[in-house]
Design an enzyme around this catalytic site. Structure first.
Site, mmCIF file in Angstrom:
data_model
loop_
_atom_site.group_PDB
_atom_site.id
_atom_site.type_symbol
_atom_site.label_atom_id
_atom_site.label_comp_id
_atom_site.label_asym_id
_atom_site.label_seq_id
_atom_site.Cartn_x
_atom_site.Cartn_y
_atom_site.Cartn_z
ATOM 1 N N GLU A 168 -6.122 -8.189 -0.272
ATOM 2 C CA GLU A 168 -6.880 -7.996 0.958
ATOM 3 C C GLU A 168 -8.337 -7.719 0.604
ATOM 4 O OE1 GLU A 168 -5.372 -4.955 3.532
ATOM 5 O OE2 GLU A 168 -3.279 -5.608 3.367
ATOM 6 N N GLU A 227 0.785 -1.235 0.000
ATOM 7 C CA GLU A 227 0.000 0.000 0.000
ATOM 8 C C GLU A 227 0.820 1.291 0.000
ATOM 9 O OE1 GLU A 227 -2.899 -0.308 3.158
ATOM 10 O OE2 GLU A 227 -4.043 -1.833 2.079
#
Length: 741
Positions: A498, A393
């Protein structure tokens, strides 16, 4: 640290103009327009517009609405039913005088049959597979074959459903796997890859066909990188701790309770071997394991427990190998922080590709990528750790797409230097989409050897709704399915690294320690729409609630196609004695009936007969022509960058490192033959002996700021003295191939 802690999950929020951030609406650094397409109110809205434009007054939806796709009747499966073998019952003897002799003979025969079946059906088959399969045709040197020289005749090395497993600490449990999987572990042959997670998943010594074989994965979040909402008990003990930096400081000061070693107690107990057995038994075939950079080293005053979590990642490799599970190693935390959120190690400031230490921290991160790649590319590990998520991320909105792509290309070069370009060696390299639309990455690094795009779709961090869970039955199909379908063709292998079952942001510390939730109005600037107890008091959930969550999970799995649920386990709160974020725990859902016991049940839930038509392009699988990145791309994305965000002047005015240090290579477990024939070769941590450059370290005649200094600070002036050479000009001190320290 800033005035307020930033939420853990920011990626699902929406962005404004180019260069602005996509964290939560209440971010301390930015403000955002209000959208609901990617929020928990999506299911209540009719049709949604939106555009992918990031300019002017237009804003793109973080997850685009899908284009029309052919549908099949709801519930139809895309997969063939598994073949099932049937066995006839043995004939009974009719004469009474034969009964006693028959029983004795039957017992002896049964023992012989079981031994022969295990040997020829599993052990011998594994050896034959290894001799004919390109993935693991060559057994690591220094090991003995299963059942080979030095093996004990009564050593149980494999078993299926109902078999007894003995762990490395001597405890036992019963292996439960109704999907045809079997474990395999021979201490005389610790690198044998004969285990198989399920009948439909290739054994570790067989080829996993990307884009054809499905990734049914789960994250081991909160284990080696702690997060407050996953392991609240660690943080409840220290009220001022908001991330692993402050937790480490608090623990280190608490010498009466064991100091920083308390973290190792957590590593020992939060995830164990039995978790891996349960994961295989749940029909899952991959684990994504977040790993921090301090698994390799720390520098200066960084307070983390250095190197210790690496020893537990090695245990994870051993356990994954034993149960036939493949690993996606995700480098979750980088020096200086790549996204300013608690799971990066320290909150509130980004010092990676941003600010005065932006290049130096990126150089250091690339070194850690290289060190990890060298370890996992060794023959002993390459068939278990098959995927490498190089950076979790990264917040592109802060440091820009151009610099991120330069970093991604250099990371690619580091990994392929360790494993070999264009030969199908080494891991699949996973790139996070940096919260940009998947379409933004179409064609990126075309021709690269085995790269994958990593998407983290969440719908729970935007606008909140009090609608029941049943209203979200097809929301994932509408919001995610077509995006994944398109990306598999336009980019290549694409997966959701995710996702969760959460449709609201309820859950203790989900947004960060003490930040509250938007749903109940306790998050700053939010307006309450309901009571979070509805979504967190799972012991009170009725069958309707559980059925609704299960339907949402199945729709998510079908829409995403290849996925890793976040996360396997949520720890209990010491204050309430129960899990406070139940929508995020796969294990809890299995135990209580709101997660599917077979992930294949998801096939067809969205009604799409052909979500994507394989195969992938050759570059995705290491086929002919892989690794041939056009020179125009390499030249345009040359490393290092020429400018860095949020600092005055050019990149040449910033502190940088030089490759003249000793490389902190990663060590392996020590395996000794159970028969006493000697130590088994576990590798020296370095796959490519020709990769001899030193580690990035400070130049003696130059000045540096703290790696975590934050943006808005001027670089040292003068930067260097004595005519020191700058940036990539210093010639590296070539060192011999590193060996474990």
């Amino acid at each position: 640290m800033g005035d307020a802690s930033r939420p853990r999950f920011m990626g699902a929020a929406l962005a404004g103009e180019a260069g602005s951030s996509r964290p939560s609406l209440e971010s301390g650094h930015h403000s955002y327009p209000s959208f609901d397409n990617n929020s928990s109110v999506y299911a209540l809205n009719p049709e949604h517009g939106g555009t992918e434009s990031r300019t002017g007054s237009q804003y793109f939806n973080y997850r685009d609405d899908p284009n029309d796709v052919p549908m099949q009747p709801l519930g139809d499966s895309r997969y063939l039913d598994e073949k099932r073998a049937t066995y006839a019952a043995p004939r009974q003897r009719s004469r009474a005088k034969m009964i006693l002799a028959g029983v004795a003979a039957g017992v002896i025969a049964l023992i012989i049959i079981v031994v022969v079946a295990v040997y020829f059906g599993v052990v011998k088959k594994n050896d034959n597979d290894k001799s004919t399969n390109n993935d693991s045709a060559s057994k690591p040197s220094g090991t003995s074959g299963s059942g080979g020289k030095g093996s004990s005749s009564n050593l149980v090395v494999t078993g299926g459903d109902g078999s007894k497993v003995t762990t490395d600490n001597g405890t036992t449990f019963t292996y439960q796997n109704s999907f045809g999987g079997y474990w395999y572990w021979d201490p005389n042959d610790p690198f044998n890859n004969g285990a198989k997670a399920q009948s439909w998943t290739p054994a570790l010594n067989e080829t996993f066909n990307w884009g054809v074989d499905k990734i049914y994965g789960v994250n081991l979040g909160g284990w080696l990188v702690t997060e407050p909402f996953i392991v609240p008990s660690l943080y409840e003990k220290y009220p001022k701790a908001v991330d692993e930096w402050t937790l480490s400081e608090a623990m280190a000061a608490d010498t009466a309770n064991g100091g920083l070693s308390q973290l190792e107690d957590h590593y020992k107990t939060f995830i164990t071997e039995e978790d891996f057995a349960q994961i295989a038994g749940a029909g899952l075939n991959f684990v994504r394991i977040p790993l921090p950079y301090w698994a390799i080293e720390t520098r200066g005053d960084e307070p983390y427990l250095a190197k210790v979590c690496w020893t537990y990642f090695l245990k994870a490799i051993r356990w994954a190998r034993k149960y036939g599970i493949r690993i996606n190693l995700d480098l979750h935390s980088l020096p200086g922080s790549q996204n300013e959120w608690n799971h990066s190690g320290r909150m509130n400031d980004v010092n990676f590709l941003n600010g005065p230490m932006g290049i130096a921290n990126a150089q250091r991160s690339l070194d850690y990528i290289r060190i990890i790649a060298e370890f996992i590319s060794q023959d002993q590990y390459k068939d278990v750790v098959v995927m490498f998520g190089i950076t979790n991320e990264p917040e592109e909105a802060i440091f820009g797409l151009d610099n991120l792509q330069r970093y991604y290309l250099q990371a690619y070069n580091n990994v392929r230097l360790a494993s070999g370009i264009g030969e199908g060696k080494g891991p699949m390299i996973s790139y996070h989409d940096a919260f940009l639309p998947l379409t933004q990455w179409a064609g990126f690094m075309s021709g690269a050897d085995r790269i994958m795009l990593d998407d983290h779709p969440y719908i729970c961090f935007g606008g909140q709704s009090a609608a029941p869970i049943s209203s979200y039955a097809t929301t994932p199909c509408k919001t995610w399915g077509a995006n994944m379908n398109t990306s598999m063709s336009a980019f290549g292998m694409t997966a959701a690294g995710e996702f969760s079952n959460a449709v609201t942001d309820c859950g203790k510390w989900l947004n960060g320690v003490g930040l509250g939730a938007r749903y109940d109005g306790t998050f700053a600037g939010s307006t309450a729409v309901g009571d979070c107890d509805t979504w967190t008091n799972w012991p009170a959930w009725d069958d309707t609630m559980k059925s609704g969550i299960k339907q949402f999970a199945l729709a998510s799995m079908d829409a995403l196609q290849n996925w890793f649920f976040w996360t396997w386990k949520i720890g209990n709160s010491t204050e309430t004695g129960k899990v406070e974020s139940p929508a995020w725990s796969y294990q809890l859902g299995l135990q209580n009936g709101w997660m599917p016991t077979d992930p294949r049940q998801a096939a067809g839930v969205c009604g799409n007969t052909a979500p994507w038509d394989p195969p992938l392009a050759p570059s995705a699988t290491g086929g002919s022509g892989a690794g041939q990145i056009p020179a125009s791309v390499s030249n345009s994305l040359h490393w290092p960058p020429t400018t860095i965000s949020n600092v005055g002047g050019g990149a040449t005015d910033l502190p940088t490192y030089t490759p003249t240090g000793a490389v902190p290579t990663l060590s392996a477990e020590t395996f000794s033959s159970a028969s006493g024939t000697g130590t088994i070769n576990a590798g020296n941590g370095w796959a490519n002996s020709k990769d001899t450059a030193g580690a990035m370290v400070a130049i003696a005649t130059c000045s540096y700021l703290d790696p975590w200094v934050g943006q808005g600070i001027a670089p040292p002036s003068p930067l260097c003295s004595g005519g020191a050479r700058r940036r990539d000009v210093p010639l590296p001190l070539i060192t011999p191939p590193p060996s474990p320290s």
